[in-house]
Scaffold this motif. Structure first.
Motif, short mmCIF file in Angstrom:
data_model
loop_
_atom_site.label_atom_id
_atom_site.label_comp_id
_atom_site.label_asym_id
_atom_site.label_seq_id
_atom_site.Cartn_x
_atom_site.Cartn_y
_atom_site.Cartn_z
N ALA A 236 -5.05 5.70 1.39
CA ALA A 236 -5.99 6.82 1.35
C ALA A 236 -6.10 7.10 0.06
O ALA A 236 -6.39 8.28 -0.46
N ASN A 237 -6.05 5.97 -0.89
CA ASN A 237 -6.26 6.27 -2.28
C ASN A 237 -7.81 5.64 -2.97
O ASN A 237 -8.25 4.81 -2.38
N THR A 238 -7.92 6.59 -3.98
CA THR A 238 -9.24 6.38 -4.68
C THR A 238 -9.09 4.99 -5.45
O THR A 238 -8.04 4.76 -5.67
N LEU A 239 -10.16 4.48 -6.03
CA LEU A 239 -10.04 3.30 -6.95
C LEU A 239 -9.33 3.83 -8.23
O LEU A 239 -8.95 3.04 -8.99
N GLU A 240 -9.75 5.00 -8.51
CA GLU A 240 -9.34 5.64 -9.90
C GLU A 240 -7.71 5.49 -9.81
O GLU A 240 -7.00 5.29 -10.54
N GLU A 241 -7.32 6.25 -8.58
CA GLU A 241 -5.61 6.19 -8.65
C GLU A 241 -5.28 4.79 -8.28
O GLU A 241 -4.21 4.70 -8.61
N LEU A 242 -5.97 3.96 -7.72
CA LEU A 242 -5.28 2.53 -8.15
C LEU A 242 -5.36 2.01 -9.23
O LEU A 242 -4.09 1.53 -9.70
N ALA B 232 0.94 -1.25 -0.07
CA ALA B 232 0.06 0.05 -0.25
C ALA B 232 0.79 1.17 -0.05
O ALA B 232 0.61 2.20 -0.53
N ARG B 233 1.93 1.27 0.66
CA ARG B 233 2.80 2.46 0.76
C ARG B 233 3.51 2.74 -0.54
O ARG B 233 3.87 3.90 -0.57
N ASN B 234 3.78 2.00 -1.51
CA ASN B 234 4.43 2.13 -2.52
C ASN B 234 3.33 1.97 -3.84
O ASN B 234 3.98 1.99 -4.99
N MET B 235 2.13 2.31 -3.74
CA MET B 235 1.04 2.05 -4.61
C MET B 235 1.52 3.22 -5.75
O MET B 235 1.21 2.95 -6.82
N GLN B 236 1.76 4.34 -5.01
CA GLN B 236 2.33 5.47 -6.05
C GLN B 236 3.63 5.86 -6.05
O GLN B 236 4.19 6.82 -6.30
N ASN B 237 4.62 4.59 -5.90
CA ASN B 237 6.03 4.51 -6.20
C ASN B 237 6.18 4.78 -7.76
O ASN B 237 6.44 3.38 -8.26
N PHE B 238 6.00 5.71 -8.43
CA PHE B 238 5.90 5.50 -9.94
C PHE B 238 7.06 4.80 -10.53
O PHE B 238 7.00 4.18 -11.57
N GLU B 239 8.11 5.31 -10.00
CA GLU B 239 9.42 4.76 -10.69
C GLU B 239 9.65 3.22 -10.51
O GLU B 239 10.13 2.44 -11.30
#
Length: 343
Positions: A211-217, A185-192
């Motif tokens: 705390a992410n939306t489904l669209e962000e997932l 969960a903590r790396n879901m937006q670790n884009f690299e």
């Protein structure tokens, strides 16, 4: 943009159409269904004249996709994606799997014992944390490289495919024998990190952020898929809300919503969501009934003395009881999931 081709389109016409789209700098993705052929066009479609496309003999309809995620979008691919592991295990499209094992790998004896027990009870994949992201820098962080070696030994002892979490792109060489790479969960937006995982061919289990939306997932899944790896599993593991009685709030509505929006398989982790072993069973059953493609359950042979998250871990006996209840309601959940996908 989505282009729906007529049913009598020949393979030669389809090939010519996709070649023309490539010449325009677009990336065409073809899905051949029972009644239609769908071509999803990824890239800058603003230069395309919809009227000209619709006038083509082979084109039945043209639709613009409003959502920012493309390759993960069900409009691009109507049929459910089925992830096939190296040993033939299938996830998605009616193939339900149970992933089980300890939150953290502690010793050779522990991981092999738990692996044997969960396999006997009906688990089809083994999970175990080698790298453990913890809120406190003083908490147990996992056995790292040694933990992966022990997990591979458990795989060799039981034949179960293994799932474990990656923390950094530099760790990728250590994951050669891992069957499914988990993004926490903590790396879901670790884009690299996601980009690098997109250049591998291993299935990626992508957990929803705290705390992410489904669209962000789905956009995080898109990062992986846009870089070439379309073997992505979505995992709902609870989100942070104002409720403090449970560790997180398990958003089971995410299952039918994701089913409607995306063709990717959906896994639910009720262990991390609730943080309470007594709540894992009812939430696992609810997730199954809601149409999930699989469950991820934490199991430990001695939860009171676990080095990590013992409070949310089932015993092997408790896990065996859960699997029996899940199997009893699975026939009903298949029908429900299929109907949701058609809405």
């Amino acid at each position: 943009m989505i282009v729906l081709l007529k049913g009598n389109t020949t393979p030669e016409e389809l090939r010519q159409f996709t070649d023309d789209m490539c010449q325009l700098g677009l990336d065409p993705h073809v899905t051949v269904g029972e009644a239609h052929t769908i071509v999803g066009l990824v890239g800058d479609t603003s230069r395309l004249d919809i009227g000209q496309l619709e006038a083509m003999d082979i084109v039945e309809a043209v639709r613009r996709v409003q959502e920012p995620f493309k390759k993960a979008n069900r409009r691009f691919q109507e049929e459910d994606t089925i992830i096939v592991l190296d040993n033939g295990t299938k996830i998605g499209g009616g193939n339900f799997q149970v992933i089980a094992g300890p939150c953290s790998i502690e010793s050779e004896e522990q991981i092999i014992h738990v692996a044997q027990e969960v396999k006997k009870a009906g688990a089809t994949l083994l999970r175990g944390g080698a790298f453990k992201p913890r809120t406190s820098p003083y908490a147990f962080q996992g056995l790292h490289t040694k933990g992966i070696r022990l997990l591979v030994q458990a795989k060799q002892a039981t034949g179960l495919p293994i799932v474990t979490e990656i923390m950094d792109k530099s760790h990728l060489p250590l994951f050669d024998e891992v069957d499914v790479i988990q993004v926490g969960a903590r790396n879901m937006q670790n884009f690299e990190l996601l980009k690098h995982l997109g250049r591998t061919n291993k299935p990626i289990l992508l957990k929803r952020g705290l705390a992410n939306t489904l669209e962000e997932l789905l956009m995080s899944a898109e990062y992986i898929m846009a870089n070439g790896n379309e073997r992505v599993l979505l995992c709902e593991r609870g989100i942070r809300t104002f409720e403090t009685y449970t560790r997180n709030t398990l958003d089971l509505s995410a299952i039918p919503v994701l089913r409607r929006l995306s063709h990717l398989p959906i896994i639910v982790d009720p262990s991390h969501a609730t943080g309470d072993a007594g709540l894992v069973k009812p939430m696992a059953l609810a997730a199954t009934a809601a149409g999930a493609d699989g469950l991820m359950i934490e199991v430990h042979n001695d939860p009171p003395h676990a080095l990590c998250d013992g409070a949310q871990s089932l015993t092997p006996q408790g896990f065996q009881e859960l699997v029996g209840m899940v199997q009893a309601i699975r026939p009903y959940s298949d029908c429900h999931a299929a109907s949701e996908a058609r809405l």
